[in-house]
Design an enzyme around this catalytic site. Structure first.
Site, PDB file in Angstrom:
ATOM      1  N   ASP A  33       0.848  -1.191   0.000  1.00  0.00           N
ATOM      2  CA  ASP A  33       0.000   0.000   0.000  1.00  0.00           C
ATOM      3  C   ASP A  33       0.887   1.245   0.000  1.00  0.00           C
ATOM      4  O   ASP A  33       1.902   1.304   0.695  1.00  0.00           O
ATOM      5  CB  ASP A  33      -0.912  -0.002   1.246  1.00  0.00           C
ATOM      6  N   ILE A  34       0.491   2.230  -0.782  1.00  0.00           N
ATOM      7  CA  ILE A  34       1.288   3.450  -0.934  1.00  0.00           C
ATOM      8  C   ILE A  34       1.284   4.295   0.342  1.00  0.00           C
ATOM      9  O   ILE A  34       2.175   5.111   0.560  1.00  0.00           O
ATOM     10  CB  ILE A  34       0.765   4.259  -2.156  1.00  0.00           C
ATOM     11  N   ASN A  94     -12.742  -3.420   2.401  1.00  0.00           N
ATOM     12  CA  ASN A  94     -13.771  -2.389   2.491  1.00  0.00           C
ATOM     13  C   ASN A  94     -14.700  -2.552   1.302  1.00  0.00           C
ATOM     14  O   ASN A  94     -14.246  -2.761   0.171  1.00  0.00           O
ATOM     15  CB  ASN A  94     -13.124  -1.002   2.479  1.00  0.00           C
ATOM     16  N   GLU A 102     -12.387   3.132  -1.286  1.00  0.00           N
ATOM     17  CA  GLU A 102     -11.984   4.267  -2.127  1.00  0.00           C
ATOM     18  C   GLU A 102     -11.671   3.843  -3.550  1.00  0.00           C
ATOM     19  O   GLU A 102     -11.979   4.568  -4.492  1.00  0.00           O
ATOM     20  CB  GLU A 102     -10.758   4.963  -1.516  1.00  0.00           C
ATOM     21  N   VAL A 103     -11.019   2.687  -3.688  1.00  0.00           N
ATOM     22  CA  VAL A 103     -10.642   2.230  -5.034  1.00  0.00           C
ATOM     23  C   VAL A 103     -11.621   1.128  -5.464  1.00  0.00           C
ATOM     24  O   VAL A 103     -11.723   0.095  -4.803  1.00  0.00           O
ATOM     25  CB  VAL A 103      -9.196   1.690  -5.053  1.00  0.00           C
ATOM     26  N   HIS A 107     -10.125  -5.404  -3.356  1.00  0.00           N
ATOM     27  CA  HIS A 107      -8.788  -5.601  -2.775  1.00  0.00           C
ATOM     28  C   HIS A 107      -8.920  -5.974  -1.318  1.00  0.00           C
ATOM     29  O   HIS A 107      -9.806  -5.504  -0.617  1.00  0.00           O
ATOM     30  CB  HIS A 107      -7.918  -4.348  -2.923  1.00  0.00           C
ATOM     31  N   HIS A 109      -6.773  -5.772   2.183  1.00  0.00           N
ATOM     32  CA  HIS A 109      -5.625  -5.209   2.896  1.00  0.00           C
ATOM     33  C   HIS A 109      -5.103  -6.303   3.822  1.00  0.00           C
ATOM     34  O   HIS A 109      -5.893  -6.942   4.526  1.00  0.00           O
ATOM     35  CB  HIS A 109      -6.067  -4.038   3.787  1.00  0.00           C
TER      36      HIS A 109
HETATM   37  P1  AMP Z   1      -9.806   1.313   0.242  1.00  0.00           P
HETATM   38  O1  AMP Z   1     -10.136   2.510   1.090  1.00  0.00           O
HETATM   39  O2  AMP Z   1     -10.098   0.020   0.933  1.00  0.00           O
HETATM   40  O3  AMP Z   1     -10.400   1.416  -1.132  1.00  0.00           O
HETATM   41  O4  AMP Z   1      -8.226   1.329   0.113  1.00  0.00           O
HETATM   42  C1  AMP Z   1      -7.543   1.835  -0.990  1.00  0.00           C
HETATM   43  C2  AMP Z   1      -6.072   1.739  -0.644  1.00  0.00           C
HETATM   44  O5  AMP Z   1      -5.320   1.889  -1.813  1.00  0.00           O
HETATM   45  C3  AMP Z   1      -5.587   2.826   0.338  1.00  0.00           C
HETATM   46  O6  AMP Z   1      -5.047   2.197   1.497  1.00  0.00           O
HETATM   47  C4  AMP Z   1      -4.525   3.581  -0.465  1.00  0.00           C
HETATM   48  O7  AMP Z   1      -3.434   3.999   0.321  1.00  0.00           O
HETATM   49  C5  AMP Z   1      -4.130   2.547  -1.488  1.00  0.00           C
HETATM   50  N1  AMP Z   1      -3.585   3.078  -2.735  1.00  0.00           N
HETATM   51  C6  AMP Z   1      -4.086   4.069  -3.503  1.00  0.00           C
HETATM   52  N2  AMP Z   1      -3.327   4.258  -4.592  1.00  0.00           N
HETATM   53  C7  AMP Z   1      -2.325   3.341  -4.520  1.00  0.00           C
HETATM   54  C8  AMP Z   1      -1.217   3.016  -5.344  1.00  0.00           C
HETATM   55  N3  AMP Z   1      -0.972   3.694  -6.487  1.00  0.00           N
HETATM   56  N4  AMP Z   1      -0.375   2.028  -4.959  1.00  0.00           N
HETATM   57  C9  AMP Z   1      -0.603   1.371  -3.803  1.00  0.00           C
HETATM   58  N5  AMP Z   1      -1.642   1.607  -2.979  1.00  0.00           N
HETATM   59  C10 AMP Z   1      -2.483   2.594  -3.335  1.00  0.00           C
END
Ligand code: AMP
Length: 121
Positions: A33-34, A94, A102-103, A107, A109
């Site tokens: 994770d970034i 999530n 968010e994405v 995924h 974690h």
């Molecule tokens: P979620 O809130 O469960 O959708 O988590 C999205 C996660 O993606 C967050 O923890 C971000 O820090 C992570 N994230 C967003 N962009 C990137 C990226 N380019 N590379 C790695 N992790 C990312």
């Protein structure tokens, strides 16, 4: 809701954006994770285009479903946080708006490397 081909993880899967890769096989890609929330914070994503766990459960093949679960375990083994090391970790997904996703590409974690604390804050 339709899958957004331009979400950041779709771009990572297509190799358009770099990632710190941990593991890859036929079914999953895993990378750090970034914005790590714990000492170890890995992400595991299926290679197929699935928005969230519910989308995955209803549309993915049994092979893909097994592949994702096995992939999570493979990553935990590789990071030496799996339960057979005596350590352990938290796997968390999530889902949609109330879940704080968010994405919009499914995924998990994986948090570990230290005690991860309360389940929900
Ligand atoms: P979620 O809130 O469960 O959708 O988590 C999205 C996660 O993606 C967050 O923890 C971000 O820090 C992570 N994230 C967003 N962009 C990137 C990226 N380019 N590379 C790695 N992790 C990312």
């Amino acid at each position: 809701m339709t899958y957004d081909e331009n979400n950041i993880f779709a771009k990572i899967l297509r190799g358009e954006i770099p990632c710190k890769k941990i593991y890859e096989d036929e079914f999953v890609l895993s990378f750090y994770d970034i914005n790590p929330q714990k000492k170890i914070h890995a992400l595991v994503i299926p290679k197929g285009n699935y928005i969230d766990l519910d989308d995955f459960a209803s549309k993915a093949s049994e092979k893909e479903i097994i592949g994702l679960i096995k992939g999570i375990n493979a990553v935990a083994q590789k990071l030496k946080i799996s339960s057979n090391t005596g350590k352990g970790y938290r796997a968390l997904a999530n889902i949609s708006e109330n879940g704080g996703q968010e994405v919009p590409h499914l995924h998990f974690h994986l948090f570990g490397g230290e005690k991860v604390g309360k389940m929900v804050e």
